[in-house]
Design a protein around this motif. Structure first.
Motif, mmCIF file in Angstrom:
data_model
loop_
_atom_site.group_PDB
_atom_site.id
_atom_site.type_symbol
_atom_site.label_atom_id
_atom_site.label_comp_id
_atom_site.label_asym_id
_atom_site.label_seq_id
_atom_site.Cartn_x
_atom_site.Cartn_y
_atom_site.Cartn_z
ATOM 1 N N UNK A 25 24.412 15.247 -39.430
ATOM 2 C CA UNK A 25 23.290 14.770 -38.630
ATOM 3 C C UNK A 25 23.263 13.245 -38.553
ATOM 4 N N UNK A 26 23.402 12.586 -39.698
ATOM 5 C CA UNK A 26 23.396 11.121 -39.704
ATOM 6 C C UNK A 26 24.583 10.542 -38.954
ATOM 7 N N UNK A 27 25.736 11.175 -39.074
ATOM 8 C CA UNK A 27 26.915 10.713 -38.352
ATOM 9 C C UNK A 27 26.717 10.839 -36.846
ATOM 10 N N UNK A 28 26.140 11.949 -36.407
ATOM 11 C CA UNK A 28 25.892 12.140 -34.974
ATOM 12 C C UNK A 28 24.879 11.127 -34.460
ATOM 13 N N UNK A 29 23.817 10.903 -35.207
ATOM 14 C CA UNK A 29 22.805 9.923 -34.794
ATOM 15 C C UNK A 29 23.413 8.525 -34.752
ATOM 16 N N UNK A 30 24.206 8.186 -35.763
ATOM 17 C CA UNK A 30 24.843 6.863 -35.796
ATOM 18 C C UNK A 30 25.799 6.691 -34.618
ATOM 19 N N UNK A 31 26.537 7.738 -34.264
ATOM 20 C CA UNK A 31 27.463 7.653 -33.130
ATOM 21 C C UNK A 31 26.721 7.369 -31.837
ATOM 22 N N UNK A 32 25.639 8.096 -31.622
ATOM 23 C CA UNK A 32 24.868 7.898 -30.394
ATOM 24 C C UNK A 32 24.235 6.510 -30.380
ATOM 25 N N UNK A 102 32.447 1.369 -26.503
ATOM 26 C CA UNK A 102 32.139 0.432 -25.414
ATOM 27 C C UNK A 102 32.638 0.970 -24.074
ATOM 28 N N UNK A 103 33.832 1.550 -24.057
ATOM 29 C CA UNK A 103 34.447 1.916 -22.787
ATOM 30 C C UNK A 103 34.583 3.424 -22.555
ATOM 31 N N UNK A 104 34.264 4.250 -23.558
ATOM 32 C CA UNK A 104 34.306 5.703 -23.373
ATOM 33 C C UNK A 104 32.968 6.267 -23.850
ATOM 34 N N UNK A 105 32.984 7.293 -24.678
ATOM 35 C CA UNK A 105 31.731 7.823 -25.193
ATOM 36 C C UNK A 105 31.947 8.422 -26.575
ATOM 37 N N UNK A 106 30.854 8.857 -27.189
ATOM 38 C CA UNK A 106 30.930 9.344 -28.564
ATOM 39 C C UNK A 106 31.702 10.658 -28.664
ATOM 40 N N UNK A 107 31.753 11.434 -27.596
ATOM 41 C CA UNK A 107 32.526 12.677 -27.619
ATOM 42 C C UNK A 107 34.018 12.374 -27.782
ATOM 43 N N UNK A 108 34.493 11.373 -27.073
ATOM 44 C CA UNK A 108 35.898 10.970 -27.205
ATOM 45 C C UNK A 108 36.164 10.493 -28.629
ATOM 46 N N UNK A 112 38.754 12.143 -31.247
ATOM 47 C CA UNK A 112 39.801 11.336 -31.885
ATOM 48 C C UNK A 112 39.713 11.455 -33.401
ATOM 49 N N UNK A 113 38.498 11.485 -33.925
ATOM 50 C CA UNK A 113 38.309 11.631 -35.359
ATOM 51 C C UNK A 113 38.853 12.980 -35.837
ATOM 52 N N UNK A 114 38.558 14.035 -35.104
ATOM 53 C CA UNK A 114 39.072 15.362 -35.462
ATOM 54 C C UNK A 114 40.594 15.404 -35.381
ATOM 55 N N UNK A 115 41.141 14.782 -34.339
ATOM 56 C CA UNK A 115 42.587 14.734 -34.191
ATOM 57 C C UNK A 115 43.222 13.957 -35.351
ATOM 58 N N UNK A 116 42.555 12.889 -35.777
ATOM 59 C CA UNK A 116 43.034 12.120 -36.924
ATOM 60 C C UNK A 116 43.067 12.979 -38.176
ATOM 61 N N UNK A 117 42.037 13.799 -38.371
ATOM 62 C CA UNK A 117 42.026 14.692 -39.533
ATOM 63 C C UNK A 117 43.201 15.666 -39.495
ATOM 64 N N UNK A 118 43.495 16.189 -38.317
ATOM 65 C CA UNK A 118 44.635 17.095 -38.189
ATOM 66 C C UNK A 118 45.936 16.363 -38.520
ATOM 67 N N UNK A 149 42.240 22.253 -24.984
ATOM 68 C CA UNK A 149 41.386 22.910 -23.988
ATOM 69 C C UNK A 149 40.382 21.933 -23.378
ATOM 70 N N UNK A 150 39.801 21.086 -24.214
ATOM 71 C CA UNK A 150 38.834 20.116 -23.702
ATOM 72 C C UNK A 150 39.500 19.169 -22.705
ATOM 73 N N UNK A 151 40.635 18.610 -23.096
ATOM 74 C CA UNK A 151 41.314 17.660 -22.212
ATOM 75 C C UNK A 151 41.796 18.338 -20.936
ATOM 76 N N UNK A 152 42.246 19.565 -21.049
ATOM 77 C CA UNK A 152 42.740 20.281 -19.869
ATOM 78 C C UNK A 152 41.614 20.558 -18.879
#
Length: 181
Positions: A25-32, A102-108, A112-118, A149-152
């Protein structure tokens, strides 16, 4: 024979779930909030980074001062080459995240964070000889599949939206021309 866990273990498990939920929750709020700050305030991104890292530095300093066990050893005691490499990567990651906000959004950023974990799971298996487990392989696989799937489908949705927008704009232009004649 299956033994039941003690009440303390069950309480510990519940506490971990609550802590995980609060962290998410805190991470999501901080991202937004970070995205809003970086997109809607006309201050150079470097100044915002200085501000964010200053808050992080003060938070770390307060934690250091509040925990007496930290005072028994030197501040950088136990830091090896891997630790310094991790610090450099995390600092670089933080700077990259601010550019993404600055140039994209928190979803991106979260993708990227999830991809980094992988990638870190893959790195641990290949470079650190960490054994492959069902959980790590399922986690990495699900991250890769969801990202693909998201990117496609977002590119298809954006393309469809652009086509509809173009058709609508052309239709409005022809209607305006017809009304003038």
């Amino acid at each position: 024979a299956i033994t039941r866990g003690t009440g303390q273990n069950e309480t510990h498990g519940k506490l971990l779930i609550v802590a995980l939920a609060v962290s998410v929750l805190l991470s999501a709020i901080a991202s937004v909030c970070n995205e809003i700050i970086l997109k809607h305030i006309s201050v150079p991104i470097y100044y915002v980074n200085i501000l964010f890292y200053t808050f992080g530095m003060f938070g770390s300093l307060i934690a250091y001062l509040c925990v007496p066990q930290y005072h028994k050893v030197g501040f950088f005691d136990g830091y090896d080459a891997k630790c310094w490499l991790l610090i450099i990567f995390q600092a670089t990651y933080g700077l990259c995240v601010s550019v993404v906000f600055k140039y994209a959004d928190s979803l991106v950023k979260n993708m990227a964070n999830s991809f980094t974990l992988a990638l870190l799971i893959f790195w641990s298996i290949v470079m650190e000889s960490v054994p492959v487990t069902l959980h790590s392989s399922m986690g990495a696989s699900s991250i890769m599949i969801v990202s693909f799937l998201y990117l496609r489908y977002t590119t298809q949705i954006k393309t469809a939206t652009q086509v509809v927008s173009s058709i609508t704009t052309q239709g409005m232009d022809s209607m305006t021309r017809n009304q003038k004649t």
